[in-house]
Design a protein around this motif. Structure first.
Motif, mmCIF file in Angstrom:
data_model
loop_
_atom_site.group_PDB
_atom_site.id
_atom_site.type_symbol
_atom_site.label_atom_id
_atom_site.label_comp_id
_atom_site.label_asym_id
_atom_site.label_seq_id
_atom_site.Cartn_x
_atom_site.Cartn_y
_atom_site.Cartn_z
ATOM 1 N N GLY A 51 32.892 44.035 58.276
ATOM 2 C CA GLY A 51 32.462 44.040 56.876
ATOM 3 C C GLY A 51 33.632 43.767 55.963
ATOM 4 N N GLY A 52 33.678 44.448 54.819
ATOM 5 C CA GLY A 52 34.743 44.249 53.852
ATOM 6 C C GLY A 52 34.224 43.527 52.630
ATOM 7 N N ARG A 53 35.132 42.827 51.950
ATOM 8 C CA ARG A 53 34.731 42.081 50.760
ATOM 9 C C ARG A 53 35.477 40.762 50.711
ATOM 10 N NH1 ARG A 53 38.400 45.298 46.643
ATOM 11 N NH2 ARG A 53 40.150 43.885 46.804
ATOM 12 N N ILE A 54 34.906 39.840 49.935
ATOM 13 C CA ILE A 54 35.569 38.565 49.670
ATOM 14 C C ILE A 54 35.603 38.370 48.161
ATOM 15 C CG2 ILE A 54 35.147 37.395 51.852
ATOM 16 C CD1 ILE A 54 32.641 36.127 50.582
ATOM 17 N N ARG A 55 36.653 37.699 47.723
ATOM 18 C CA ARG A 55 36.811 37.395 46.306
ATOM 19 C C ARG A 55 37.152 35.930 46.111
ATOM 20 N NH1 ARG A 55 40.707 42.246 44.051
ATOM 21 N NH2 ARG A 55 39.038 43.665 43.446
ATOM 22 N N LYS A 56 36.587 35.377 45.045
ATOM 23 C CA LYS A 56 37.019 34.089 44.510
ATOM 24 C C LYS A 56 37.731 34.443 43.220
ATOM 25 C CE LYS A 56 35.333 29.726 42.640
ATOM 26 N NZ LYS A 56 34.122 28.946 42.312
ATOM 27 N N ILE A 57 39.019 34.108 43.135
ATOM 28 C CA ILE A 57 39.852 34.494 42.006
ATOM 29 C C ILE A 57 40.307 33.234 41.280
ATOM 30 C CG2 ILE A 57 41.949 35.695 41.299
ATOM 31 C CD1 ILE A 57 41.749 37.223 44.029
#
Length: 173
Positions: A51-57
């Motif tokens: 799992g975890g998270r993803i970011r578009k920055i």
């Protein structure tokens, strides 16, 4: 995703505050001010994926993609594994987004005050409040609230204000 050693990942110690919707012009006057736009999604854990998270920055014309996995040690302290990923990996991981959650969209205003770096997040689903975070070296570090911020309350230990919970509730609870 490759295997990672979360037990040796860096520590993250942070405090979080609920604040009134900020005066953006006042924030822009703070030392070392910058703003980034983030799109953040949480990933469903499965038998073969943690799992975890993803970011578009997005900052100006620059775009980065980041995968993060955290393990909570205390209410304030976590182990944080983080790595840059490609746009293609981001797109592939987005297919693992936790069902019935939103992608959080926020503008992160970063600035310095009294030796600390602050991250003030303005979410697209709130018009009357925002959050303010400060990463610190130890759990007992005092947090001076910047003068341009109107504090409502500390929410470090209130999990309703965790971004993962905001993604579940859409910011409504």
């Amino acid at each position: 995703m490759e295997n990672f050693d979360i037990l040796n990942a860096p520590l993250e110690i942070e405090r979080k505050f609920l604040i009134e919707y900020p005066d953006i012009e006042a924030l822009r006057q703070m030392p070392d001010y910058r703003v980034v736009h983030m799109e953040q999604s949480y990933l469903q854990a499965t038998e073969d994926f943690v799992g975890g998270r993803i970011r578009k920055i997005t900052e100006g014309d620059s775009v980065r993609y980041v995968y993060t996995y955290k393990v909570r040690l205390t209410e304030l302290t976590r182990r944080e594994y983080e790595r840059d990923i490609t746009a293609e990996e981001y797109s592939d991981l987005l297919a693992r987004k936790t069902p019935n959650t939103i992608t959080i969209r926020k503008d992160r205003h970063v600035f310095r005050h009294k030796g600390l770096t602050y991250e003030l997040d303005v979410y697209d689903f709130w018009r009357d409040k925002a959050t303010l975070e400060a990463e610190v070296e130890s759990e007992d570090t005092p947090i001076p609230i910047p003068p341009c911020v109107k504090l409502i309350k500390e929410v470090t230990c209130d999990r309703r204000y965790n971004n993962s919970r905001l993604a579940e509730s859409g910011g409504i609870f």
